[in-house]
Design an enzyme around this catalytic site. Structure first.
Site, PDB file in Angstrom:
ATOM      1  N   HIS A  25      -1.933 -14.542  20.641  1.00 42.35           N
ATOM      2  CA  HIS A  25      -2.596 -14.439  19.334  1.00 42.35           C
ATOM      3  C   HIS A  25      -3.656 -15.530  19.194  1.00 42.35           C
ATOM      4  CE1 HIS A  25       1.409 -12.636  17.840  1.00 42.35           C
ATOM      5  NE2 HIS A  25       0.535 -11.643  17.844  1.00 42.35           N
ATOM      6  N   LYS A  49      10.267  -3.688   6.755  1.00 39.80           N
ATOM      7  CA  LYS A  49      10.550  -4.263   8.067  1.00 39.80           C
ATOM      8  C   LYS A  49      11.302  -5.584   7.942  1.00 39.80           C
ATOM      9  CE  LYS A  49       7.653  -4.079  12.170  1.00 39.80           C
ATOM     10  NZ  LYS A  49       6.317  -4.320  12.676  1.00 39.80           N
ATOM     11  N   ARG A  98      -3.499  -6.094  24.731  1.00 38.79           N
ATOM     12  CA  ARG A  98      -2.882  -6.589  25.962  1.00 38.79           C
ATOM     13  C   ARG A  98      -2.816  -5.488  27.019  1.00 38.79           C
ATOM     14  NH1 ARG A  98       2.772  -7.998  23.932  1.00 38.79           N
ATOM     15  NH2 ARG A  98       2.231  -6.125  22.806  1.00 38.79           N
ATOM     16  N   SER A 136       5.597 -11.271  20.532  1.00 43.53           N
ATOM     17  CA  SER A 136       6.482 -11.950  19.587  1.00 43.53           C
ATOM     18  C   SER A 136       7.929 -11.535  19.810  1.00 43.53           C
ATOM     19  CB  SER A 136       6.058 -11.647  18.147  1.00 43.53           C
ATOM     20  OG  SER A 136       4.807 -12.222  17.878  1.00 43.53           O
TER      21      SER A 136
END
Length: 165
Positions: A25, A49, A98, A136
């Site tokens: 990030h 979430k 990515r 993460s």
């Protein structure tokens, strides 16, 4: 003719959950901060979430990690990313990539945002190869097993997670 620099200011929004922020990030953020006059990191506060870190924890950790980037600010938001972008005056969204899987998902989001808010452009920045595998969720998993995560996240995050776990 004298121009008002605020009118021509290029502001970008870098949205995400950042749960926690990783070196990947930060790689994207540092490069975005060289491209745009101002970058606002927008930490998503998703009511449904279940986050590992609270929104406040994520905001504080990010603020500490980016304190040397003078044109970067951090805030949290709920709702649609494009609405947050409008609120902060951003004409650009930053999205980090990515893998090809990221690309497929991000293009779908980008195209949806183009319909909802055609005035906001999405800019894709690929992470450097040394950060491609970092996520993460991997950091959270390693941290829960008390594994060294210092190669994946900023030092302040390492210290915070060590205390938290």
């Amino acid at each position: 003719m004298i121009e008002n620099s605020a009118i021509n200011k290029k502001i970008a929004l870098y949205p995400g959950s950042f749960d926690p922020i990783t070196n990947g990030h930060l790689d994207v953020l540092e490069r975005a901060s060289r491209i745009f006059d101002e970058v606002v990191i927008a930490v998503l506060n998703h009511p449904v979430k279940k986050a590992f870190l609270s929104t406040d924890e994520r905001v504080l950790l990010i603020k500490e990690a980016v304190k040397d980037l003078k044109n970067v600010s951090v805030e949290s938001f709920k709702g649609l990313t494009v609405e947050c972008a409008k609120k902060v005056g951003a004409d650009f969204l930053i999205r980090g990539l990515r893998t090809i899987t990221d690309f497929e998902y991000e293009v779908q989001l980008c195209q949806t945002n183009q319909v909802i808010a055609p005035e906001i452009e999405t800019v894709f920045l690929s992470t450097r190869p040394e950060h491609n595998y970092i996520s993460s969720s991997i950091v959270r998993e390693l941290s829960s097993h008390k594994t060294d995560i210092s190669k994946f996240v900023p030092k302040n995050v390492v210290e915070y997670l060590r205390r938290k776990v």
